[in-house]
Design a protein around this motif. Structure first.
Motif, short mmCIF file in Angstrom:
data_model
loop_
_atom_site.label_atom_id
_atom_site.label_comp_id
_atom_site.label_asym_id
_atom_site.label_seq_id
_atom_site.Cartn_x
_atom_site.Cartn_y
_atom_site.Cartn_z
N LEU A 19 55.86 61.55 96.78
CA LEU A 19 55.98 61.95 96.46
C LEU A 19 56.19 62.96 95.50
N THR A 20 57.33 62.02 94.84
CA THR A 20 57.60 61.96 93.14
C THR A 20 56.86 61.92 92.33
N TYR A 21 55.60 60.62 92.59
CA TYR A 21 55.49 59.89 91.75
C TYR A 21 53.96 59.83 91.49
N ASP A 22 53.27 60.22 93.28
CA ASP A 22 52.01 59.69 93.58
C ASP A 22 51.70 60.46 94.64
N PRO A 23 51.98 62.22 95.22
CA PRO A 23 51.48 62.58 96.23
C PRO A 23 50.60 62.54 96.77
N THR A 24 50.26 62.03 97.18
CA THR A 24 48.42 62.29 98.43
C THR A 24 48.91 61.80 100.11
N LEU A 66 32.99 57.38 95.59
CA LEU A 66 33.23 57.98 94.40
C LEU A 66 33.07 57.35 93.29
N ASP A 67 32.73 57.91 91.70
CA ASP A 67 32.57 57.24 90.53
C ASP A 67 33.51 56.36 90.26
N PRO A 68 33.49 55.01 90.18
CA PRO A 68 34.14 54.20 89.66
C PRO A 68 35.01 55.05 88.25
N ILE A 69 36.52 54.63 88.10
CA ILE A 69 37.43 54.58 86.98
C ILE A 69 38.42 53.72 86.57
N ALA A 70 38.48 53.26 85.33
CA ALA A 70 38.34 52.55 84.67
C ALA A 70 40.12 52.96 84.04
N THR A 71 40.45 54.50 83.22
CA THR A 71 41.70 54.32 83.68
C THR A 71 41.90 55.88 84.37
N GLY A 72 43.67 55.49 83.65
CA GLY A 72 44.60 56.65 84.86
C GLY A 72 44.76 56.26 85.77
N ARG A 73 45.65 57.32 86.72
CA ARG A 73 46.67 56.24 87.06
C ARG A 73 46.04 56.38 89.27
N HIS A 74 44.56 56.34 89.18
CA HIS A 74 44.12 56.59 89.85
C HIS A 74 42.88 55.76 90.03
N ARG A 75 42.46 54.31 89.51
CA ARG A 75 41.17 53.92 88.96
C ARG A 75 40.83 53.23 89.91
N THR A 80 56.04 72.55 100.12
CA THR A 80 54.49 72.56 101.52
C THR A 80 53.70 72.04 99.63
N TYR A 81 52.25 72.02 100.04
CA TYR A 81 51.80 71.41 98.85
C TYR A 81 49.91 71.88 99.66
N THR A 82 49.69 71.53 98.31
CA THR A 82 48.07 72.04 98.25
C THR A 82 47.24 70.79 98.10
N GLU A 83 45.96 71.39 98.47
CA GLU A 83 44.70 69.42 97.77
C GLU A 83 44.09 69.81 97.00
N VAL A 84 44.28 68.93 95.86
CA VAL A 84 43.67 69.16 94.39
C VAL A 84 42.25 68.79 94.03
N THR A 121 43.26 61.79 99.34
CA THR A 121 43.01 63.00 98.68
C THR A 121 44.50 63.64 97.69
N GLN A 122 44.71 63.84 96.43
CA GLN A 122 45.77 64.10 95.58
C GLN A 122 46.20 64.90 95.52
#
Length: 797
Positions: free
Chosen positions: A418-423, A528-537, A478-482, A465-466
């Motif tokens: 939850l502190t660095y990658d909440p999903t 989902l579309d492939p992603i080659a960068t970022g936190r959720h490749r 609390t949390y909300t889905e992004v 889901t992030q």
């Protein structure tokens, strides 16, 4: 709650991501490979049933029963007739029968796991029927010297070149564990920690980990597919009502394949009883603990049926850590000719508030251990398994075929990220599989050949889901889905043949060699579309295939009942799981992860002295290559990498002694050292030579029990558990000091078949951590262990 739209229940996913037929019905069909698996299961089952000896169903001239000293029928005992080498299996009433036995003197012998063997000679007259009763004595597993996991069937421990520990059903029920750790700590070298509810992490010849390096079985069948590992696997098994727990330490891939790297935990279900029976346990305890255990069993003709029910709930001793569990097991046994059929269905439904250990700061650990930073996290689990084993036995051959089906689903909002990658995510898989095996004995050298194949077809998926989490102070409220970050289907498939050969070149010496080839892989399809960068490749659609040979070679030398030796080399491997491969995170490439590989050498001595003292001592040296390690970055994020080599060395000692007047002592001790030999997770970071974190060098458990023969049902127990100190980080800069806890148990008979029991856990109210860690981002964190806790209950049998 997160469910599966694709499997007929609700799921959180974009409507356009999955093709649907008119009216919303799913268009998913069995793939050709699934149909091939079904065909293979059907053909193999028909071959096994067709092999049934029709003569065994005819009336015979020698018949009888096998019973315990208390007069209880013994089901599933193997009765042999000599000369002639014919074999019969007792039904649930203990009955057996031989037809057309030649006139003269014959000898009948009987063997059964957990009982002494017996022989009796009888005279047979032509045209006459002879009936007799064979009586066997129930003995402790370590005295009977039989284990089942080393060769997938009952085998003498003295001829098993492996370190195996077994816990009987009576021991499991005497402990009355509220968590698997309370019974598993009696196994030398095993450390099971509490993560929440009945969730756990495991350490067997390895550091405490959630990584997929252990194989969990129920009646010899994996509880999950290799591709979809869950480190909490023991709460998917109805452990409090099990008949036995068997722990094989070290790699066993030569017989069981991937997952069996650190060890195997095989839990056996209880067999039906010949007479109608019902037992019930009702207990309550601190922090809202409540549990009801019901078990009923009876025989209907040659059929035996048992049903078990486990209803458990607790408020949890920390804030927002309530836990609910419903588990049921149904087992149906019956003989079929010279064989048996065993069908087992199990189901577990788990709803756990706060998923994980919920570690807290050093200050809160010391002053406010009940606080929970992550009350919004949760875990929901559903697990259904169905299997039917057909075993056909002749004088020298045993054929078994076990088709099985599994269905697992899990919804998780993980507290640790939850502190660095909440999903929040859902994962699941359904399986069709087959275990088939033939064992044949040869007269020369008392040789034995075992050949088999395992088949697994398991389609599954992940939807993640992030989240945007709201934090008030240190508490996530609390949390909300992004946005969705992962949405893919993945199918695991495997076909794995294996071969094991045993022989005794000289009396007392037994040599065992084995080889298994695993051909397994994944078919991955992202929505989902492939992603080659970022936190959720996200990787592109792909397939991954692994092929691996796993050998083993061992020997046992039985000098006498009081002294035996064993030595063993075993190679193991572990293919990456779907989450490690396709939930890429910020790693550059996870699809290219290699399997973990292990080479292990072990040797030891064991024996039974005077029928009262049993002992075992084992030393091991195990090297892991291409270990998949979860590296924690300075900002707290993690990524999976093949990071080199780790070394694991240690000794394990077990001792059990019947002293005087019903007094008994059991000791489990281990001393180990776990180090990174080569570990360079990234350029500029070399941690080779460091000790592995969360890996205590010393583990001790001492149990002293008292059960006087003069008062039937009275039992007292006192237990001391020690977890030694360990490093909290791979850099070896912060150290947890270790802890000692003490526990008491009491069972008192009240009326006929009614007893009262109580347990006091952590008698001294010791402040201790189930696990601890250190990172530069968050400092020292501790997952506090349960304070002093009282359980009281009634048991009716």
């Amino acid at each position: 709650m997160f469910m599966f739209e694709r499997w007929g229940v609700q799921a959180t996913r974009p409507a356009s991501a999955d093709p649907v037929a008119p009216g919303g019905a799913s268009t998913h069909k069995l793939a050709p490979s699934a149909r091939r698996v079904l065909a293979l299961i059907a053909i193999t089952a028909l071959i096994g049933i067709g092999a049934t000896d029709a003569a065994g169903q005819q009336g015979g001239s020698v018949s009888g029963t096998v019973a315990s000293e208390g007069g209880e029928p013994v089901f599933g005992a193997t009765v042999t007739l000599a000369p002639g080498g014919r074999v019969a299996i007792t039904d649930v009433r203990g009955e057996f029968r031989f037809a057309n036995v030649p006139e003269g003197t014959v000898t009948l012998g009987v063997v059964r796991l957990g009982y002494s063997s017996a022989e009796q000679a009888v005279s047979v007259r032509g045209g006459a029927q002879t009936r007799l009763e064979l009586v066997v004595r129930e003995v402790a597993i370590e005295l009977a010297g039989l284990v089942v996991s080393a060769s997938r069937e009952a085998q003498r421990l003295a001829e098993t070149p492996a370190s195996v520990s077994a816990l009987r059903g009576s021991e499991i029920r005497a402990v009355g564990a509220s968590h698997p750790s309370e019974i598993m700590r009696q196994v030398p070298g095993a450390w099971i920690s509490v993560t929440g509810g009945e969730g756990h992490q495991t350490a067997i010849r390895q550091p405490l980990t959630t990584n997929p390096v252990y194989l969990y079985l129920e009646d010899g069948i994996p509880t999950r597919s290799t591709g979809f590992f869950n480190h909490n696997a023991l709460y998917e098994i109805n452990l409090p009502q099990a008949d036995r727990i068997e722990v094989t330490k070290g790699p066993a891939s030569a017989l069981y394949g991937s997952d069996a790297v650190g060890g195997i935990i095989n839990v056996g279900t209880r067999a039906p009883s010949a007479q109608p029976g019902l037992d019930a346990t009702l207990e309550g305890g601190s922090f809202g603990w409540q549990r009801l255990l019901l078990s009923g069993s009876s025989a209907f003709g040659p059929n035996g049926l048992r049903a078990d029910l486990n209803l458990t709930r607790t408020d949890g001793w920390r804030d927002a850590t309530d836990y609910d569990r419903q588990s049921a097991t149904i087992r149906w046994d019956r003989p079929l000719g010279n064989g048996t059929i065993r069908t087992v269905a199990t189901f577990s439904n788990i709803d756990q508030n706060t998923a994980g250990s919920s570690a807290i700061s050093a200050n809160d650990y010391r002053d406010n251990p009940k606080v929970n930073y992550t009350p919004i996290s949760f875990r929901t689990v559903k697990a259904l398994r169905l299997s039917t084993e057909y075993a056909h036995l002749t004088a020298r051959t045993l054929f078994t075929v076990t088709p099985f089906a599994r269905w697992n689903e899990m919804g998780l909002l993980a507290n640790w990220s939850l502190t660095y990658d909440p999903t929040v995510y859902t994962t699941g898989h359904r399986s069709l599989g087959l275990l088939a095996k033939v064992r044949h004995d040869f007269q020369p050298l008392s040789a034995r050949l075992i050949a088999g194949v395992d088949v697994d077809y398991s389609p599954g998926f992940r939807e993640e889901t992030q989240l945007q989490a709201t934090r008030v102070g240190s508490i996530f409220t609390t949390y909300t889905e992004v946005a969705p970050v992962y949405d893919y289907d993945v199918t695991f498939h495997a076909v794995s043949p294996y071969l094991q050969v045993e022989a005794s070149p000289v009396p007392g010496l037994r040599v065992v060699g084995g080889l298994r080839y695993d051909r397994m892989g994944f078919s991955y399809d992202t929505h989902l579309d492939p992603i080659a960068t970022g936190r959720h490749r996200r990787p592109e659609d792909t397939s991954v295939v692994y092929g691996h040979l796993s050998p083993k070679l061992g020997a046992t030398l039985e000098v006498a009942e009081a002294l035996g030796f064993f030595a063993n080399y075993a190679h193991g491997f572990r293919a990456p799981s779907e989450g490690q491969l396709f939930r890429q995170g910020q790693a550059v490439n996870t699809v290219g992860l290699d399997p973990v590989k292990v080479d292990s050498y072990e040797g030891g001595a064991r024996g039974l002295v005077g029928g009262r003292v049993s002992y075992s001592a084992t030393a091991y040296h195990m090297t892991k290559y291409d270990d998949i390690l979860r590296f924690t970055n300075p900002d707290g994020t993690t990524e999976n990498v093949n990071a080199g080599e780790t070394l694991h060395r240690g000794v394990e000692v077990g001792l059990g002694a019947d002293l005087v007047g019903g007094l008994r002592a059991d000791v489990a001790f281990s001393r180990a050292r776990h180090t990174y030999e080569e570990w360079v997770p990234r350029a500029g970071t070399d941690l080779g030579g460091s000790e592995v974190e969360t890996a205590p060098r010393t583990l001790v458990n001492v149990l002293v029990s008292y059960a006087p023969a003069s008062v039937e049902g009275l039992r007292l127990g006192a237990e001391w558990t020690k977890v030694g100190s360990y490093w909290m980080d791979p850099q070896n800069t912060h150290r947890y000091p270790g802890h000692d806890t003490f526990h008491l148990r009491l069972n008192v008979p009240l009326l006929a078949r009614v007893s009262a029991f109580g347990r006091l856990v952590n008698v001294t109210d010791e402040r201790f951590a189930e696990s601890s860690s250190f990172t530069t981002a968050r400092g020292e964190e501790f997952a506090p262990g349960m304070p002093r806790t009282l359980y009281l209950g009634l048991r009716w049998n």
